[in-house]
Write a protein that holds these residues in place. Structure first.
Motif, PDB file in Angstrom:
ATOM      1  N   VAL A   1       0.860  -1.302  -0.020  1.00 47.24           N
ATOM      2  CA  VAL A   1       0.165   0.170   0.024  1.00 47.24           C
ATOM      3  C   VAL A   1       0.981   1.290  -0.022  1.00 47.24           C
ATOM      4  CG1 VAL A   1      -1.501   1.440   1.254  1.00 47.24           C
ATOM      5  CG2 VAL A   1      -1.825  -1.174   1.032  1.00 47.24           C
ATOM      6  N   ALA A   2       1.813   1.205   0.945  1.00 43.86           N
ATOM      7  CA  ALA A   2       2.692   2.385   0.814  1.00 43.86           C
ATOM      8  C   ALA A   2       3.688   2.669  -0.249  1.00 43.86           C
ATOM      9  CB  ALA A   2       3.631   2.420   2.190  1.00 43.86           C
ATOM     10  N   GLY A   3       3.966   1.702  -0.957  1.00 45.63           N
ATOM     11  CA  GLY A   3       4.857   1.919  -2.080  1.00 45.63           C
ATOM     12  C   GLY A   3       4.090   2.263  -3.371  1.00 45.63           C
ATOM     13  N   LEU A   4       2.875   1.527  -3.427  1.00 48.32           N
ATOM     14  CA  LEU A   4       2.175   2.041  -4.584  1.00 48.32           C
ATOM     15  C   LEU A   4       1.383   3.413  -4.304  1.00 48.32           C
ATOM     16  CD1 LEU A   4      -0.350  -1.289  -4.899  1.00 48.32           C
ATOM     17  CD2 LEU A   4       1.330  -0.089  -6.534  1.00 48.32           C
ATOM     18  N   THR A   5       1.385   4.019  -3.168  1.00 51.91           N
ATOM     19  CA  THR A   5       0.781   5.256  -2.900  1.00 51.91           C
ATOM     20  C   THR A   5       1.870   6.184  -3.367  1.00 51.91           C
ATOM     21  OG1 THR A   5      -0.377   4.432  -0.968  1.00 51.91           O
ATOM     22  CG2 THR A   5       0.233   6.941  -1.138  1.00 51.91           C
ATOM     23  N   LEU A   6       3.049   6.124  -2.689  1.00 49.70           N
ATOM     24  CA  LEU A   6       4.152   6.915  -3.529  1.00 49.70           C
ATOM     25  C   LEU A   6       4.422   6.824  -4.816  1.00 49.70           C
ATOM     26  CD1 LEU A   6       6.884   6.090  -0.783  1.00 49.70           C
ATOM     27  CD2 LEU A   6       5.466   8.196  -0.734  1.00 49.70           C
ATOM     28  N   LEU A   7       4.346   5.729  -5.563  1.00 53.29           N
ATOM     29  CA  LEU A   7       4.280   5.731  -6.809  1.00 53.29           C
ATOM     30  C   LEU A   7       3.009   6.393  -7.473  1.00 53.29           C
ATOM     31  CD1 LEU A   7       5.375   4.615  -9.529  1.00 53.29           C
ATOM     32  CD2 LEU A   7       3.888   2.577  -9.155  1.00 53.29           C
ATOM     33  N   GLN A   8       1.817   6.605  -6.845  1.00 50.50           N
ATOM     34  CA  GLN A   8       0.826   7.191  -7.548  1.00 50.50           C
ATOM     35  C   GLN A   8       0.818   8.526  -7.157  1.00 50.50           C
ATOM     36  OE1 GLN A   8      -1.605   6.769  -9.235  1.00 50.50           O
ATOM     37  NE2 GLN A   8      -3.747   6.588  -8.037  1.00 50.50           N
ATOM     38  N   LEU A   9       1.822   9.049  -6.198  1.00 46.85           N
ATOM     39  CA  LEU A   9       1.969  10.592  -6.044  1.00 46.85           C
ATOM     40  C   LEU A   9       2.787  11.022  -7.493  1.00 46.85           C
ATOM     41  CD1 LEU A   9       2.643  11.075  -2.268  1.00 46.85           C
ATOM     42  CD2 LEU A   9       0.553  11.687  -3.735  1.00 46.85           C
ATOM     43  N   GLY A  10       3.836  10.094  -7.554  1.00 50.12           N
ATOM     44  CA  GLY A  10       4.910  10.595  -8.679  1.00 50.12           C
ATOM     45  C   GLY A  10       3.875  10.663 -10.127  1.00 50.12           C
ATOM     46  N   VAL A  11       2.960   9.672 -10.354  1.00 51.76           N
ATOM     47  CA  VAL A  11       2.143   9.751 -11.693  1.00 51.76           C
ATOM     48  C   VAL A  11       1.295  10.856 -11.414  1.00 51.76           C
ATOM     49  CG1 VAL A  11       0.352   8.301 -12.763  1.00 51.76           C
ATOM     50  CG2 VAL A  11       2.221   7.136 -11.643  1.00 51.76           C
ATOM     51  N   ALA A  12       0.576  11.077 -10.179  1.00 53.88           N
ATOM     52  CA  ALA A  12      -0.195  12.424 -10.427  1.00 53.88           C
ATOM     53  C   ALA A  12       0.377  13.480 -10.545  1.00 53.88           C
ATOM     54  CB  ALA A  12      -0.808  12.418  -8.726  1.00 53.88           C
ATOM     55  N   ALA A  13       1.586  13.822 -10.022  1.00 48.26           N
ATOM     56  CA  ALA A  13       2.420  15.212 -10.340  1.00 48.26           C
ATOM     57  C   ALA A  13       2.512  15.102 -11.930  1.00 48.26           C
ATOM     58  CB  ALA A  13       3.587  14.898  -9.510  1.00 48.26           C
ATOM     59  N   ALA A  14       3.208  13.930 -12.607  1.00 51.16           N
ATOM     60  CA  ALA A  14       3.444  13.904 -14.168  1.00 51.16           C
ATOM     61  C   ALA A  14       2.189  14.286 -14.751  1.00 51.16           C
ATOM     62  CB  ALA A  14       4.129  12.629 -14.283  1.00 51.16           C
ATOM     63  N   MET A  15       1.111  13.801 -14.482  1.00 46.99           N
ATOM     64  CA  MET A  15      -0.457  13.781 -14.965  1.00 46.99           C
ATOM     65  C   MET A  15      -0.658  15.559 -15.032  1.00 46.99           C
ATOM     66  SD  MET A  15      -4.000  12.490 -14.013  1.00 46.99           S
ATOM     67  CE  MET A  15      -3.971  13.062 -12.534  1.00 46.99           C
ATOM     68  N   VAL A  16      -0.666  15.896 -13.731  1.00 48.70           N
ATOM     69  CA  VAL A  16      -1.112  17.348 -13.794  1.00 48.70           C
ATOM     70  C   VAL A  16      -0.084  18.239 -14.620  1.00 48.70           C
ATOM     71  CG1 VAL A  16      -1.406  19.360 -12.177  1.00 48.70           C
ATOM     72  CG2 VAL A  16      -2.347  16.899 -11.604  1.00 48.70           C
ATOM     73  N   LEU A  17       1.146  17.904 -14.297  1.00 50.35           N
ATOM     74  CA  LEU A  17       2.326  19.110 -14.958  1.00 50.35           C
ATOM     75  C   LEU A  17       2.504  18.843 -16.514  1.00 50.35           C
ATOM     76  CD1 LEU A  17       5.273  18.577 -12.619  1.00 50.35           C
ATOM     77  CD2 LEU A  17       3.754  20.402 -12.643  1.00 50.35           C
ATOM     78  N   GLN A  18       1.953  17.886 -16.989  1.00 50.71           N
ATOM     79  CA  GLN A  18       1.682  17.447 -18.267  1.00 50.71           C
ATOM     80  C   GLN A  18       0.223  17.898 -18.907  1.00 50.71           C
ATOM     81  OE1 GLN A  18       3.479  13.955 -20.098  1.00 50.71           O
ATOM     82  NE2 GLN A  18       4.976  13.750 -18.485  1.00 50.71           N
ATOM     83  N   VAL A  19      -0.533  18.188 -17.949  1.00 47.82           N
ATOM     84  CA  VAL A  19      -1.936  18.797 -18.140  1.00 47.82           C
ATOM     85  C   VAL A  19      -2.692  17.579 -18.710  1.00 47.82           C
ATOM     86  CG1 VAL A  19      -3.453  20.252 -19.421  1.00 47.82           C
ATOM     87  CG2 VAL A  19      -1.064  20.818 -19.209  1.00 47.82           C
ATOM     88  N   PHE A  20      -2.776  16.583 -18.008  1.00 47.55           N
ATOM     89  CA  PHE A  20      -3.761  15.395 -18.027  1.00 47.55           C
ATOM     90  C   PHE A  20      -3.763  14.799 -19.377  1.00 47.55           C
ATOM     91  CE2 PHE A  20      -5.121  18.773 -15.096  1.00 47.55           C
ATOM     92  CZ  PHE A  20      -5.233  17.911 -13.736  1.00 47.55           C
TER      93      PHE A  20
END
Length: 648
Positions: free
Chosen positions: A262-281
């Motif tokens: 759970v912890a590892g997937l959550t940290l990975l999810q935060l990274g994906v979320a950052a990339a998703m937002v910064l690249q405008v979805f």
């Protein structure tokens, strides 16, 4: 009592759970690609046909419907097995029948969504119902696994009833709330209303004015909170498992793996979320974001299930039982998880760093800073310094275990895994940079990041184990806070700010070498080439006196150039005189005495009082400074443009 293992039931439950997870992601692809009306408003037929001509939107929507049909068949078969073959076993019968009921609701929602042309509220309910179905099917699969089917149920109370278990259960419930707001964000098309990461651009940390922006902002804040909960639960489970190995209370390998998954997937999810937002979805990142969210939810269900099926007490071998009852407060006396996480940041050191950050904000020519600016500088400063200290503890975990001063720290003591500390330290640094960049200014963000990287790479990784000058050069990392505070208010650096940098730079060697004299054997045992270990005590004392003598006139220079007034100058001379007295007395003593320890403790008070005197100097009448023009050394771009215009 043993029972035959229900292999067919188990395989059906696993297949249905996998189909549900895939269907959730495929449903997200339908929404992301705008294929929801690929079959028009027809249901269950597609454009009035079972096999219509397939363009891409139609293919995506038809695929979603056919996977839903396969899932329906699998769940129906599972429910039939539960009722027909396991009617006397409610732990298998009930989830199978409940899955059939939830699936029926899901099927009824399908035509409603199509006929009403994708109303956001119904689509969100559709997704949440699918998550509930996934959880039920996972429980059915776990209950029918071999180790569950051949043994008697666990006698309560389970580990889920412990504080750590309740924390994990709360984390799972909170995760469902995060999914809810994520679904609202996606289906209300709220993504573009909160651009930037980690916080929304142009909002100074608060939510955007629009409803969509507020929903997106809440989703982000909840996601960050969930990440902290997930890491906390995983660390506590891992720590208690080590502490109680061979004892009465312990967490099995399955529980620990689920927690860290759970912890590892959550940290990975935060990274994906950052990339998703910064690249405008972009669509691919949005689909990956949904996939990871589904996997996190599945892992949470597994974690809570494992905790509910693990006994609170495990019997000890007969030979391990003590002859007489002995109370063992080992687990209870250990620091709490929150205490360990705070200890990783070295809060005592940070408190002094924050003082040296805030004091320069008060003494600039720009007037008193706003409370909001001070707040964000303090928050960002703590996270940046705390992140650097956490990474430092991760890198030094091998030598920390060899030193009496550091062997009880969370990582060498085994209470927090090293990789988790590393991830936390990097996450803190990234969050701090985002706070400085969006809520303060880019110059302050760059200086704060420079101090973070300098402390980790120059001091911790390069110099600390290589050179006796480690604390001289590497200690410059601790001199960045005044520059950060100054630039946060002014957006520039001038000569006064550099004097504040130099004061801390020259203060660090005598301060730290006083401690190194007392802990010389520790550093020698760990192989750290501190000055007392390499050059001896006498040479170290001489160097301490030299740096102290150089420090004294430096502290007066801000008053000489007009940055500070007479009150500060007097305080600097008095405080510095006492520090020099300690250095001289220490040099005259042949052996290590309590003087070294007293000098170390006084040096901490010295720096704190020196920077407090700067703030007082601004307030007292006789501390008034003469008017001066700033001697700018580093400016914001708009300032450079204005200056060039004046010259023309």
């Amino acid at each position: 009592m043993t029972q035959q293992h229900p292999r067919r039931y188990h395989r059906t439950a696993v297949l249905a759970a996998a189909l549900t997870a895939g269907l959730i992601v495929l449903g997200g692809v339908v929404r992301i690609t705008g294929s929801g009306m690929g079959c028009g408003d027809h249901w269950p037929l597609c454009d009035g046909e079972w096999f219509p001509p397939l363009d891409l939107p139609t293919l995506i929507e038809v695929s979603h419907r056919w996977v839903a049909a396969l899932l329906s068949a699998a769940v129906a078969y599972l429910a039939w097995q539960g009722w027909r073959h396991h009617r006397d076993r409610p732990e298998l019968r009930n989830p199978a029948l409940l899955a059939g009921l939830v699936l029926a609701i899901q099927v009824l929602l399908g035509p409603v969504i199509v006929k009403l042309e994708l109303p956001p509220a119904v689509v969100v309910v559709h997704l949440l119902n699918a998550m509930v179905l996934l959880a039920i099917l996972i429980v059915a699969a776990l209950r029918s696994a071999r180790e569950e089917a051949v043994t008697e149920p666990v006698v309560p109370p389970p580990l889920l009833s412990t504080p750590t278990g309740r924390l994990a259960a709360f984390t799972a419930a909170f995760g469902f709330i995060v999914i809810l707001f994520g679904a609202l964000t996606a289906n209300l098309h709220a993504g573009p209303y909160c651009l930037g990461f980690p916080l929304c651009q142009g909002t100074r940390g608060g939510p955007p004015a629009s409803t969509q922006g507020a929903i997106h902002w809440i989703h982000r804040i909840f996601a960050f909170g969930f990440a902290l909960l997930a890491l906390s639960a995983a660390a506590r489970i891992s720590r208690h498992a080590r502490a109680s190995a061979g004892g009465r209370i312990g967490y099995g390998a399955g529980v620990r793996r689920a927690a860290w998954l759970v912890a590892g997937l959550t940290l990975l999810q935060l990274g994906v979320a950052a990339a998703m937002v910064l690249q405008v979805f972009p669509p691919s990142w949005r689909a990956l974001h949904l996939l990871l969210g589904t996997l996190i939810w599945a892992s949470l269900v597994v974690l809570v299930f494992r905790l509910s099926r693990s006994p609170l007490e495990r019997p000890m071998p007969a030979e391990a039982i003590p002859a007489a009852p002995v109370e063992s407060p080992a687990v209870e006396s250990r620091p709490s998880l929150l205490g360990d996480l705070v200890a990783l940041t070295k809060p005592r050191i940070i408190s002094l760093l924050l003082l040296t950050t805030v004091a320069p904000m008060i003494i600039t020519d720009h007037g008193p800073p706003s409370p909001a600016l001070v707040f964000w500088v303090v928050v960002g400063g703590y996270l940046m310094a705390g992140g650097a200290n956490t990474v430092n503890m991760w890198f030094d975990r091998d030598i920390d275990g060899l030193m009496t001063r550091t062997r009880l720290r969370p990582i060498p003591a085994g209470r927090i895994p090293g990789w988790a500390a590393l991830g936390l330290g990097v996450l803190q640094g990234a969050a701090a940079f985002g706070i400085f960049w969006y809520l303060v200014n880019p110059l302050a963000a760059g200086l704060a990041l420079a101090g973070y990287l300098f402390y980790i790479f120059v001091y911790t990784i390069w110099l600390k184990r290589l050179s006796p000058q480690n604390i001289v050069i590497g200690g410059a990392a601790g001199a960045f806070p005044p520059l950060v505070g100054w630039s946060a208010v002014t957006g520039s650096l001038d000569l006064a700010a550099l004097y504040l940098f130099a004061i801390i730079f020259f203060w660090t060697p005598p301060h730290f070498w006083a401690l190194a004299l007392m802990k010389r054997q520790d550093y020698a045992r760990a192989g750290i080439p501190m000055m007392p270990v390499v050059a001896g005590e006498r040479y170290t004392k001489v160097q301490m006196l030299i740096y102290t003598a150089l420090l004294l006139p430096l502290t007066v220079m801000p008053a000489v150039i007009g940055a500070l007034g007479l009150f500060y100058a007097a305080a600097a001379l008095l405080l510095g005189g006492r520090l020099c007295w300690y250095a001289v007395r220490l040099l005259r003593e042949r052996e290590i005495t309590p003087t070294a320890w007293r000098m170390y403790k006084y040096s901490l008070r010295y720096l704190a009082l020196l920077f407090l005197a700067m703030g007082v100097d601004r307030a007292v009448p006789f501390g008034h400074r003469p008017e001066r023009g700033p001697i700018l050394l580093l400016e914001r771009p708009e300032q450079i443009s204005a200056t060039a215009g004046e010259r023309e």
